[in-house]
Motif scaffolding. Structure first.
Motif, PDB file in Angstrom:
ATOM      1  N   MET A   1       0.838  -1.195   0.000  1.00 29.59           N
ATOM      2  CA  MET A   1       0.000   0.000   0.000  1.00 29.59           C
ATOM      3  C   MET A   1       0.874   1.247   0.000  1.00 29.59           C
ATOM      4  O   MET A   1       1.972   1.271   0.552  1.00 29.59           O
ATOM      5  CB  MET A   1      -0.891  -0.011   1.249  1.00 29.59           C
ATOM      6  CG  MET A   1      -1.738   1.248   1.408  1.00 29.59           C
ATOM      7  SD  MET A   1      -2.762   1.203   2.878  1.00 29.59           S
ATOM      8  CE  MET A   1      -3.205   2.934   3.008  1.00 29.59           C
ATOM      9  N   ARG A   2       0.362   2.329  -0.605  1.00 27.24           N
ATOM     10  CA  ARG A   2       1.099   3.587  -0.648  1.00 27.24           C
ATOM     11  C   ARG A   2       1.141   4.244   0.720  1.00 27.24           C
ATOM     12  O   ARG A   2       0.397   3.890   1.622  1.00 27.24           O
ATOM     13  CB  ARG A   2       0.437   4.527  -1.650  1.00 27.24           C
ATOM     14  CG  ARG A   2       0.516   4.080  -3.093  1.00 27.24           C
ATOM     15  CD  ARG A   2      -0.023   5.178  -4.007  1.00 27.24           C
ATOM     16  NE  ARG A   2      -1.440   5.428  -3.793  1.00 27.24           N
ATOM     17  CZ  ARG A   2      -2.003   6.623  -3.817  1.00 27.24           C
ATOM     18  NH1 ARG A   2      -1.260   7.706  -3.990  1.00 27.24           N
ATOM     19  NH2 ARG A   2      -3.312   6.773  -3.656  1.00 27.24           N
ATOM     20  N   ASP A   3       2.011   5.233   0.846  1.00 24.01           N
ATOM     21  CA  ASP A   3       2.123   6.005   2.082  1.00 24.01           C
ATOM     22  C   ASP A   3       0.745   6.585   2.427  1.00 24.01           C
ATOM     23  O   ASP A   3       0.099   7.221   1.591  1.00 24.01           O
ATOM     24  CB  ASP A   3       3.141   7.130   1.870  1.00 24.01           C
ATOM     25  CG  ASP A   3       3.305   7.983   3.111  1.00 24.01           C
ATOM     26  OD1 ASP A   3       2.443   8.854   3.341  1.00 24.01           O
ATOM     27  OD2 ASP A   3       4.273   7.782   3.845  1.00 24.01           O
ATOM     28  N   SER A   6       0.065  10.164   1.582  1.00 22.65           N
ATOM     29  CA  SER A   6      -0.154  10.408   0.158  1.00 22.65           C
ATOM     30  C   SER A   6      -1.556   9.980  -0.265  1.00 22.65           C
ATOM     31  O   SER A   6      -2.196  10.633  -1.086  1.00 22.65           O
ATOM     32  CB  SER A   6       0.892   9.643  -0.673  1.00 22.65           C
ATOM     33  OG  SER A   6       2.196  10.084  -0.367  1.00 22.65           O
ATOM     34  N   VAL A   7      -2.013   8.863   0.307  1.00 22.73           N
ATOM     35  CA  VAL A   7      -3.347   8.366  -0.027  1.00 22.73           C
ATOM     36  C   VAL A   7      -4.413   9.396   0.329  1.00 22.73           C
ATOM     37  O   VAL A   7      -5.325   9.678  -0.447  1.00 22.73           O
ATOM     38  CB  VAL A   7      -3.631   7.043   0.705  1.00 22.73           C
ATOM     39  CG1 VAL A   7      -5.085   6.632   0.500  1.00 22.73           C
ATOM     40  CG2 VAL A   7      -2.699   5.951   0.192  1.00 22.73           C
ATOM     41  N   ARG A  44     -10.041   2.288  -4.359  1.00 21.57           N
ATOM     42  CA  ARG A  44      -9.664   3.579  -3.809  1.00 21.57           C
ATOM     43  C   ARG A  44     -10.322   3.822  -2.455  1.00 21.57           C
ATOM     44  O   ARG A  44      -9.719   4.380  -1.535  1.00 21.57           O
ATOM     45  CB  ARG A  44     -10.064   4.698  -4.781  1.00 21.57           C
ATOM     46  CG  ARG A  44      -9.290   4.703  -6.088  1.00 21.57           C
ATOM     47  CD  ARG A  44      -7.819   5.046  -5.885  1.00 21.57           C
ATOM     48  NE  ARG A  44      -7.623   6.320  -5.220  1.00 21.57           N
ATOM     49  CZ  ARG A  44      -7.581   7.489  -5.836  1.00 21.57           C
ATOM     50  NH1 ARG A  44      -7.739   7.536  -7.153  1.00 21.57           N
ATOM     51  NH2 ARG A  44      -7.384   8.608  -5.160  1.00 21.57           N
ATOM     52  N   PHE A  45     -11.574   3.399  -2.351  1.00 20.69           N
ATOM     53  CA  PHE A  45     -12.305   3.542  -1.082  1.00 20.69           C
ATOM     54  C   PHE A  45     -11.625   2.731   0.025  1.00 20.69           C
ATOM     55  O   PHE A  45     -11.407   3.221   1.129  1.00 20.69           O
ATOM     56  CB  PHE A  45     -13.751   3.079  -1.264  1.00 20.69           C
ATOM     57  CG  PHE A  45     -14.578   3.130  -0.006  1.00 20.69           C
ATOM     58  CD1 PHE A  45     -15.141   4.318   0.425  1.00 20.69           C
ATOM     59  CD2 PHE A  45     -14.781   1.986   0.736  1.00 20.69           C
ATOM     60  CE1 PHE A  45     -15.889   4.368   1.579  1.00 20.69           C
ATOM     61  CE2 PHE A  45     -15.527   2.020   1.900  1.00 20.69           C
ATOM     62  CZ  PHE A  45     -16.090   3.217   2.319  1.00 20.69           C
ATOM     63  N   ASN A  46     -11.278   1.489  -0.293  1.00 25.77           N
ATOM     64  CA  ASN A  46     -10.626   0.631   0.699  1.00 25.77           C
ATOM     65  C   ASN A  46      -9.242   1.153   1.060  1.00 25.77           C
ATOM     66  O   ASN A  46      -8.811   1.063   2.210  1.00 25.77           O
ATOM     67  CB  ASN A  46     -10.526  -0.801   0.178  1.00 25.77           C
ATOM     68  CG  ASN A  46     -11.867  -1.501   0.138  1.00 25.77           C
ATOM     69  OD1 ASN A  46     -12.751  -1.196   0.937  1.00 25.77           O
ATOM     70  ND2 ASN A  46     -12.048  -2.423  -0.781  1.00 25.77           N
ATOM     71  N   GLU A  47      -8.528   1.700   0.062  1.00 26.18           N
ATOM     72  CA  GLU A  47      -7.197   2.246   0.319  1.00 26.18           C
ATOM     73  C   GLU A  47      -7.290   3.444   1.262  1.00 26.18           C
ATOM     74  O   GLU A  47      -6.497   3.575   2.197  1.00 26.18           O
ATOM     75  CB  GLU A  47      -6.552   2.662  -0.998  1.00 26.18           C
ATOM     76  CG  GLU A  47      -5.107   3.130  -0.852  1.00 26.18           C
ATOM     77  CD  GLU A  47      -4.494   3.555  -2.169  1.00 26.18           C
ATOM     78  OE1 GLU A  47      -3.333   3.209  -2.423  1.00 26.18           O
ATOM     79  OE2 GLU A  47      -5.174   4.259  -2.936  1.00 26.18           O
ATOM     80  N   ALA A  51      -5.758   3.744   5.075  1.00 30.31           N
ATOM     81  CA  ALA A  51      -4.881   4.860   5.446  1.00 30.31           C
ATOM     82  C   ALA A  51      -5.416   5.555   6.701  1.00 30.31           C
ATOM     83  O   ALA A  51      -4.654   5.923   7.600  1.00 30.31           O
ATOM     84  CB  ALA A  51      -4.785   5.856   4.289  1.00 30.31           C
ATOM     85  N   TYR A  52      -6.742   5.703   6.767  1.00 29.06           N
ATOM     86  CA  TYR A  52      -7.338   6.359   7.936  1.00 29.06           C
ATOM     87  C   TYR A  52      -7.263   5.472   9.166  1.00 29.06           C
ATOM     88  O   TYR A  52      -7.240   5.962  10.294  1.00 29.06           O
ATOM     89  CB  TYR A  52      -8.793   6.729   7.645  1.00 29.06           C
ATOM     90  CG  TYR A  52      -9.415   7.570   8.732  1.00 29.06           C
ATOM     91  CD1 TYR A  52      -8.939   8.852   8.996  1.00 29.06           C
ATOM     92  CD2 TYR A  52     -10.460   7.083   9.501  1.00 29.06           C
ATOM     93  CE1 TYR A  52      -9.483   9.625  10.003  1.00 29.06           C
ATOM     94  CE2 TYR A  52     -11.018   7.851  10.510  1.00 29.06           C
ATOM     95  CZ  TYR A  52     -10.532   9.122  10.761  1.00 29.06           C
ATOM     96  OH  TYR A  52     -11.073   9.878  11.765  1.00 29.06           O
ATOM     97  N   GLU A  53      -7.231   4.135   8.959  1.00 26.49           N
ATOM     98  CA  GLU A  53      -7.067   3.220  10.085  1.00 26.49           C
ATOM     99  C   GLU A  53      -5.769   3.528  10.836  1.00 26.49           C
ATOM    100  O   GLU A  53      -5.680   3.343  12.046  1.00 26.49           O
ATOM    101  CB  GLU A  53      -7.037   1.769   9.584  1.00 26.49           C
ATOM    102  CG  GLU A  53      -8.362   1.214   9.145  1.00 26.49           C
ATOM    103  CD  GLU A  53      -9.259   0.841  10.307  1.00 26.49           C
ATOM    104  OE1 GLU A  53      -8.731   0.638  11.399  1.00 26.49           O
ATOM    105  OE2 GLU A  53     -10.481   0.778  10.122  1.00 26.49           O
TER     106      GLU A  53
END
Length: 329
Positions: A1-3, A6-7, A44-47, A51-53
């Motif tokens: 997963m991306r930073d 950044s997400v 994108r939604f899951n990513e 990230a918010y997790e």
């Protein structure tokens, strides 16, 4: 997963409020319910959710910023530096008997023809004895035993794999159907799951052993954590485990009585409406609501809304005649 920064499109100095706001914008933009024709929206939604997790949790954000966990929330192996955490400075003897810094990682590797030099139990026992105080002359046997037992227990204890998380939006029909639903995780993993009785909007389901595999042979896999969201229904409103439905009733049926068709989560049924039924009268259809944890189901509350027939000239003429006969106020 991306930073994760950044997400979400925020800086590393962003406030909690800015992070939360950025996540909400992305969640609204890429929510699967609003992007049924865009196959990439769900990813994108899951990513954004993953990230918010991390960034939405103060402790996890700190761990990520310090490099203790990666973008998926998995622990990172920190390794041993030349300045050993056990006090072996430059040129000092490391816990394995070598010179700290002699090899990358702080260890010096030696060859030996003696079998006992390769005894893992002895090596690791020595490591813990030296790192945590050594063997005392007065209690040598006891300390040696304790050192081995402590490390043996640590080696034998399993390291659990990382948990994985996902959001799952379901229809109200899914709650009562008993059919399995599919959930997709950011990693690409998909699971078909059965919803538990009494599943609630916003609650989390834990599936043990469905997460990441353990990094240690024989260790337990992590868990899958799934947050449930109820999709907005075009007809029903949820009140606890009951459902509320506004039912249009023709004027004729309201005046002289009759049967009116009602759509439930289980299919259509005919509701008997008595004569002279007013708007707002509520009928309770038992067992037509959502499932309960203790078994059974809630009810469907049907609220009537009397509908006038459009363009009915006879009704209009009748009402005018009655108005003419009534005395003026």
């Amino acid at each position: 997963m991306r930073d994760p920064y950044s997400v979400l499109g925020v800086s590393k100095t962003a406030s909690d409020k800015e992070i939360k706001s950025a996540f909400r914008k992305l969640a609204k933009k890429y929510h699967p319910d609003a992007n049924s024709k865009d196959p990439g929206a769900s990813a994108r939604f899951n990513e954004a959710n993953q990230a918010y997790e991390i960034l939405g949790d103060k402790d996890k954000r700190g761990q990520f910023d310090r490099g203790e966990i990666d973008a998926e929330g998995k622990p990172k192996f920190q390794g041993f530096s030349g300045g050993s955490p056990f006090g072996a400075g430059a040129g000092a003897r490391g816990p394995f008997g070598g010179r700290a810094g002699a090899q990358p990682g702080g260890f010096e590797y030696r060859s030996s023809t003696r079998a006992q030099d390769f005894d893992a139990e002895s090596i690791f026992s020595d490591f813990f004895d030296q790192a945590f105080g050594g063997r005392g002359a007065a209690s040598g046997g006891a300390q040696k035993s304790a050192g081995r037992a402590g490390f043996g227990g640590a080696r034998e204890g399993s390291v659990k794999g990382a948990d994985i998380t996902a959001n799952l939006t379901i229809e109200l029909e899914d709650v009562v159907s008993g059919e399995k639903v599919e959930v997709a995780f950011p990693s690409g993993k998909r699971l078909a799951i059965s919803l538990p009785e009494g599943v609630e909007d916003g609650k989390q389901i834990r599936l043990k052993g469905q997460g990441q595999p353990s990094p240690q042979p024989g260790g337990k896999a992590g868990d899958a954590l799934i947050t449930i969201h109820f999709a907005k229904h075009p007809r029903f409103r949820v009140e606890d485990r009951n459902l509320v439905l506004n039912l249009p009733v023709p004027l004729k049926s309201a005046v002289i009585g009759g049967k009116v068709e009602v759509e439930t989560l289980d299919g259509r049924i005919a509701l008997s409406v008595p004569a002279w039924t007013n708007s707002g009268k509520t009928f309770r259809l038992r067992g037509k609501g959502l499932t309960r944890k203790e078994g059974g189901r809630g009810d469907l509350l049907v609220s009537t809304q009397i509908m006038l027939p459009e363009g009915d000239r006879e009704l209009e003429a009748l009402m005018r005649q009655r108005a003419e006969r009534e005395p003026a106020a």
